[in-house]
Scaffold this active site. Structure first.
Site, mmCIF file in Angstrom:
data_model
loop_
_atom_site.group_PDB
_atom_site.id
_atom_site.type_symbol
_atom_site.label_atom_id
_atom_site.label_comp_id
_atom_site.label_asym_id
_atom_site.label_seq_id
_atom_site.Cartn_x
_atom_site.Cartn_y
_atom_site.Cartn_z
ATOM 1 N N GLU A 1 -29.551 63.060 -20.911
ATOM 2 C CA GLU A 1 -30.811 62.523 -20.957
ATOM 3 C C GLU A 1 -31.483 61.589 -20.117
ATOM 4 O O GLU A 1 -31.137 60.386 -20.416
ATOM 5 C CB GLU A 1 -31.093 63.108 -22.529
ATOM 6 N N CYS B 1 -36.519 55.077 -19.298
ATOM 7 C CA CYS B 1 -34.873 54.992 -19.312
ATOM 8 C C CYS B 1 -33.991 56.164 -18.955
ATOM 9 O O CYS B 1 -34.817 57.295 -19.379
ATOM 10 C CB CYS B 1 -35.028 55.042 -21.224
ATOM 11 N N CYS C 1 -19.973 57.883 -22.860
ATOM 12 C CA CYS C 1 -19.645 56.835 -22.502
ATOM 13 C C CYS C 1 -18.423 55.911 -23.281
ATOM 14 O O CYS C 1 -18.518 57.415 -24.147
ATOM 15 C CB CYS C 1 -20.809 55.936 -23.577
ATOM 16 N N CYS D 1 -18.846 52.523 -29.931
ATOM 17 C CA CYS D 1 -19.649 51.821 -30.623
ATOM 18 C C CYS D 1 -19.946 52.841 -31.891
ATOM 19 O O CYS D 1 -20.139 54.499 -31.209
ATOM 20 C CB CYS D 1 -20.867 51.366 -29.997
ATOM 21 N N CYS E 1 -23.346 54.636 -31.952
ATOM 22 C CA CYS E 1 -24.591 55.085 -31.397
ATOM 23 C C CYS E 1 -23.698 57.102 -31.067
ATOM 24 O O CYS E 1 -22.757 57.049 -30.676
ATOM 25 C CB CYS E 1 -24.162 54.540 -30.026
ATOM 26 N N GLY F 1 -23.848 55.574 -21.936
ATOM 27 C CA GLY F 1 -23.432 55.398 -20.658
ATOM 28 C C GLY F 1 -23.809 53.774 -20.611
ATOM 29 O O GLY F 1 -24.360 52.868 -21.253
ATOM 30 N N GLU F 2 -22.270 52.563 -20.670
ATOM 31 C CA GLU F 2 -22.167 51.290 -20.143
ATOM 32 C C GLU F 2 -22.598 51.286 -18.580
ATOM 33 O O GLU F 2 -21.564 51.351 -17.765
ATOM 34 C CB GLU F 2 -20.855 51.095 -20.711
ATOM 35 N N SER G 1 -26.117 43.607 -26.166
ATOM 36 C CA SER G 1 -26.302 43.926 -27.539
ATOM 37 C C SER G 1 -25.060 43.446 -28.359
ATOM 38 O O SER G 1 -24.228 43.600 -27.856
ATOM 39 C CB SER G 1 -25.434 45.482 -27.264
ATOM 40 N N ASN H 1 -31.631 53.307 -35.568
ATOM 41 C CA ASN H 1 -32.116 54.993 -35.862
ATOM 42 C C ASN H 1 -31.051 55.970 -36.023
ATOM 43 O O ASN H 1 -29.901 55.826 -36.015
ATOM 44 C CB ASN H 1 -32.330 55.589 -34.310
ATOM 45 N N CYS I 1 -33.318 54.590 -29.355
ATOM 46 C CA CYS I 1 -32.003 53.554 -28.851
ATOM 47 C C CYS I 1 -31.122 54.485 -29.931
ATOM 48 O O CYS I 1 -30.771 54.807 -31.063
ATOM 49 C CB CYS I 1 -31.903 52.135 -29.627
HETATM 50 N N1 SAH Z 1 -24.314 50.532 -22.983
HETATM 51 C C1 SAH Z 1 -25.344 49.453 -22.565
HETATM 52 C C2 SAH Z 1 -26.338 50.364 -23.397
HETATM 53 C C3 SAH Z 1 -27.064 51.267 -23.911
HETATM 54 S S1 SAH Z 1 -28.282 50.665 -25.043
HETATM 55 C C4 SAH Z 1 -25.244 48.379 -23.940
HETATM 56 O O1 SAH Z 1 -25.098 48.956 -24.618
HETATM 57 O O2 SAH Z 1 -26.278 47.991 -24.114
HETATM 58 C C5 SAH Z 1 -28.618 51.253 -25.887
HETATM 59 C C6 SAH Z 1 -29.230 49.825 -26.953
HETATM 60 O O3 SAH Z 1 -28.732 50.689 -28.301
HETATM 61 C C7 SAH Z 1 -27.719 49.080 -26.660
HETATM 62 O O4 SAH Z 1 -28.827 47.473 -28.155
HETATM 63 C C8 SAH Z 1 -27.093 49.858 -28.405
HETATM 64 O O5 SAH Z 1 -26.467 49.047 -28.988
HETATM 65 C C9 SAH Z 1 -28.314 50.152 -29.358
HETATM 66 N N2 SAH Z 1 -28.320 50.922 -30.167
HETATM 67 C C10 SAH Z 1 -27.091 52.064 -29.698
HETATM 68 N N3 SAH Z 1 -27.053 53.318 -31.338
HETATM 69 C C11 SAH Z 1 -28.064 52.527 -32.193
HETATM 70 C C12 SAH Z 1 -28.789 52.905 -32.926
HETATM 71 N N4 SAH Z 1 -28.382 54.247 -33.730
HETATM 72 N N5 SAH Z 1 -29.888 52.557 -33.506
HETATM 73 C C13 SAH Z 1 -30.393 51.635 -33.199
HETATM 74 N N6 SAH Z 1 -29.698 50.707 -32.205
HETATM 75 C C14 SAH Z 1 -28.713 51.784 -31.346
#
Ligand code: SAH
Length: 338
Positions: free
Chosen positions: A90, A103, A110, A114, A117, A157-158, A212, A288, A331
């Site tokens: 996506e 984005c 991934c 986390c 996520c 993804g990371e 993050s 979220n 996010c």
């Molecule tokens: N893997 C990378 C790229 C993902 S960026 C990273 O971890 O940074 C997406 C951002 O949204 C990251 O900061 C992630 O931690 C955050 N995120 C993930 N799940 C989320 C959620 N349910 N609500 C709000 N932010 C979230």
């Protein structure tokens, strides 16, 4: 068959020379591709013999758009694409005052795990190629008919777990002969793979870096992000500091706020302490909703109070504007498949 969208200009020159054609033809082909042309016969200044050869041995990889969801409130569009091997990814198109932004995802799935996520729920399928990352932008431009000037690598993804392909992607989108998107218009977000932060400072000092963070003690951060075991705070924070000193660039720390986990006044005070003296900015994201996570979000009011505590201690902080929430495009809501 070679997907031309995987190639940096230099690589395209090597290929075209190997086809018995002069190197300057590569620039022509490259610039057609990033004007959005997907049929060799439309490359009118390229000789027919080269067009035929390219059509025999290469292709311009596209993504199959399975679904587009359009937000009713803010112009955001979420795309679901199918890759050549059947995996799906996506990406999200967003409109800001300063222009359009995309984005993009860097992996199908991934493996960072986390807990809050959605993108990591089913683990990692595979890395995306540079061309697959790029095509997310090209398809969104084609669908909207609008130019995209900003990129955030914050989808599924990371990115630092797929550094080489992300690096190739950055060099291709930045090329003057193609999309010519400035490095400063691009942001890469990582969960904190420390050795790659060092490599990034070395190779891409102009690209914005977001980290993050989400927790201010190893106990809290570790309970949300398994990566904290490998790179705990006393390794991550000095690496971030070193990054800002080496590049002179500000880091954005993303801090997803979870009710009762990391949202207290004491958390805010600890966060300010951790970041004191660093060239940085904190971006607060009220969690979220992700169906299976069991975590609870905080109100925007609470996020605002948290930001005020940070500001009062000298740490610049903002609450992230939420786009596309009505289509699960925010996010942490992007996922593998659907
Ligand atoms: N893997 C990378 C790229 C993902 S960026 C990273 O971890 O940074 C997406 C951002 O949204 C990251 O900061 C992630 O931690 C955050 N995120 C993930 N799940 C989320 C959620 N349910 N609500 C709000 N932010 C979230």
């Amino acid at each position: 068959m070679i997907n031309l969208r995987n190639l940096q200009l230099k690589e395209m020159e090597t290929l075209i020379k190997s086809m018995g054609q002069p190197a300057f033809r590569a620039k022509q082909v490259f610039s057609w591709i990033y004007k959005g042309v997907t049929d060799f016969d439309q490359m009118t200044n390229v000789p027919k013999v080269l067009r035929d050869k390219l059509a025999e041995e290469t292709y311009i990889g596209r993504l199959k758009m399975l679904k587009v969801q359009k937000s009713k409130t803010d112009g955001t569009r979420k795309y679901l694409y199918e890759l050549e091997d059947g995996n799906t990814i996506e990406s999200v198109f967003m409109k800001y005052k300063y222009g359009n932004s995309i984005c993009v995802s860097s992996q199908a799935g991934c493996r960072m795990g986390c807990r809050f996520c959605a993108s990591t729920r089913n683990g990692l399928e595979r890395d995306l190629t540079a061309g697959e990352i790029l095509s997310q932008l090209m398809e969104a431009e084609a669908d909207t008919g609008e130019k995209i000037g900003h990129i955030v690598i914050m989808g599924t993804g990371e990115p630092f777990d797929n550094f080489d392909n992300v690096a190739a992607f950055l060099r291709i989108v930045n090329d003057k002969n193609g999309l010519n998107i400035g490095m400063r218009n691009i942001t890469v977000s990582t969960c904190g793979l420390v050795p790659m932060i060092e490599r990034f400072a070395e190779e891409f000092p102009q690209v914005n870096l977001a980290i993050s963070l989400h927790g201010t003690t190893d106990e809290i951060r570790g309970s949300m992000m398994p990566v904290n075991k490998k790179y705990p705070l006393d390794v991550l924070i000095p690496a971030c500091k070193a990054y800002t000193e080496k590049t002179g660039r500000r880091i954005t720390f993303e801090y997803t706020m979870v009710n009762g986990v990391n949202d207290s006044d004491a958390d805010a005070a600890r966060l300010a302490g951790l970041l004191r003296g660093m060239l940085c900015h904190v971006n607060l994201i009220p969690l979220n909703k992700v169906a299976e996570s069991g975590f609870d979000t905080v109100s925007r009011k609470r996020a605002g109070e948290f930001a005020e505590i940070l500001e009062s201690k000298g740490i610049p902080a903002t609450v992230r504007r939420e786009l596309g929430a009505d289509i699960d495009a925010a996010c942490g809501q992007l996922r593998l498949g659907n």
